[in-house]
Scaffold this motif. Structure first.
Motif, PDB file in Angstrom:
ATOM      1  N   UNK A 180      48.080  39.697  39.921  1.00  0.00           N
ATOM      2  CA  UNK A 180      48.786  38.560  40.486  1.00  0.00           C
ATOM      3  C   UNK A 180      47.797  37.401  40.574  1.00  0.00           C
ATOM      4  N   UNK A 181      48.279  36.182  40.547  1.00  0.00           N
ATOM      5  CA  UNK A 181      47.361  35.040  40.622  1.00  0.00           C
ATOM      6  C   UNK A 181      46.451  35.136  41.848  1.00  0.00           C
ATOM      7  N   UNK A 182      45.239  34.746  41.675  1.00  0.00           N
ATOM      8  CA  UNK A 182      44.217  34.684  42.728  1.00  0.00           C
ATOM      9  C   UNK A 182      43.726  36.059  43.193  1.00  0.00           C
ATOM     10  N   UNK A 183      44.066  37.099  42.468  1.00  0.00           N
ATOM     11  CA  UNK A 183      43.538  38.417  42.825  1.00  0.00           C
ATOM     12  C   UNK A 183      42.318  38.713  41.958  1.00  0.00           C
ATOM     13  N   UNK A 184      41.417  39.481  42.507  1.00  0.00           N
ATOM     14  CA  UNK A 184      40.202  39.824  41.768  1.00  0.00           C
ATOM     15  C   UNK A 184      40.509  40.914  40.743  1.00  0.00           C
ATOM     16  N   UNK A 185      39.961  40.772  39.549  1.00  0.00           N
ATOM     17  CA  UNK A 185      40.120  41.852  38.568  1.00  0.00           C
ATOM     18  C   UNK A 185      39.302  43.055  39.007  1.00  0.00           C
ATOM     19  N   UNK A 186      39.803  44.233  38.723  1.00  0.00           N
ATOM     20  CA  UNK A 186      39.073  45.435  39.146  1.00  0.00           C
ATOM     21  C   UNK A 186      38.954  46.446  38.017  1.00  0.00           C
ATOM     22  N   UNK A 187      37.884  47.228  38.106  1.00  0.00           N
ATOM     23  CA  UNK A 187      37.620  48.314  37.172  1.00  0.00           C
ATOM     24  C   UNK A 187      37.811  49.628  37.922  1.00  0.00           C
ATOM     25  N   UNK A 188      38.333  50.631  37.229  1.00  0.00           N
ATOM     26  CA  UNK A 188      38.351  51.965  37.793  1.00  0.00           C
ATOM     27  C   UNK A 188      37.741  52.926  36.794  1.00  0.00           C
ATOM     28  N   UNK A 189      37.264  54.046  37.306  1.00  0.00           N
ATOM     29  CA  UNK A 189      36.457  54.962  36.509  1.00  0.00           C
ATOM     30  C   UNK A 189      37.095  56.337  36.417  1.00  0.00           C
ATOM     31  N   UNK A 190      37.170  56.842  35.185  1.00  0.00           N
ATOM     32  CA  UNK A 190      37.562  58.218  34.927  1.00  0.00           C
ATOM     33  C   UNK A 190      36.391  58.930  34.275  1.00  0.00           C
TER      34      UNK A 190
END
Length: 184
Positions: A95-105
């Motif tokens: 969504x606008x203004x949200x931080x991009x995030x990484x997740x790990x498998x």
């Protein structure tokens, strides 16, 4: 962990996320074995919850995971640390203004089935309660009037993330139960 359970975990925020990638460019590789549709090995009749890996260009995969009427989309990078394969998934849908995030498998195997494990959110939360300096992080406030205390988000740089992962690679408590997918 069944595929539906993982999908719910992804949507409810009960997964460890990071603002920085878990990989460096030199760690990344591409393996065509991942390409295609994958479903829960325990529920072969379920065709509405298939993970689809497509080549997005270079060494990047596009991973799509349906959830009812919506589809979650990620840029995914296969990488190796100390001989262990991992998948870093970076959300495309924000969504606008949200931080991009990484997740790990963590990838335990890719053939004949794909076996994945998430870094355990519960284990990490307990570790950080005992030792807040174990890895840099923040607790992001929960949305609205939620009674949740907030979401744990890693803020460490990539080098620190990799050091942390290496340190806990053999700790079975650090990883959720495996999820096994079968190619369809």
């Amino acid at each position: 962990m069944p595929l539906l359970g993982l999908t719910l975990a992804l949507l409810t925020g009960c997964v460890v996320t990071s603002i920085n990638p878990f990989y460096t460019t030199k760690d990344v590789s591409f393996d065509a074995t991942l390409l295609g549709k994958w479903g829960d090995v325990d529920q072969p009749e379920k065709t509405d919850i298939l993970w689809t890996f497509e080549r997005a260009g270079g060494q990047t995969y596009q991973l799509t995971i349906p959830d009812g009427s919506t589809t979650n989309s990620f840029d995914a990078h296969l990488f190796t640390l100390d001989g262990q394969k991992f998948l870093d998934c970076f959300t495309r849908d924000r969504i606008p203004y949200s931080a991009p995030t990484h997740l790990l498998f963590r990838i335990n195997r890719m053939t004949p089935q794909l076996e994945l494990q998430l870094l355990s959110y519960k284990w990490l939360g307990e570790l950080l309660e005992k030792d807040p300096k174990a890895i840099r992080h923040i607790i992001a406030p929960a949305a609205g009037d939620s009674e949740e205390k907030g979401l744990l988000v890693l803020t460490a740089d990539t080098a620190e993330l990799q050091t942390f992962i290496r340190k806990h690679l053999k700790n079975t408590n650090a990883w959720d139960d495996p999820m096994v997918l079968q190619k369809r």
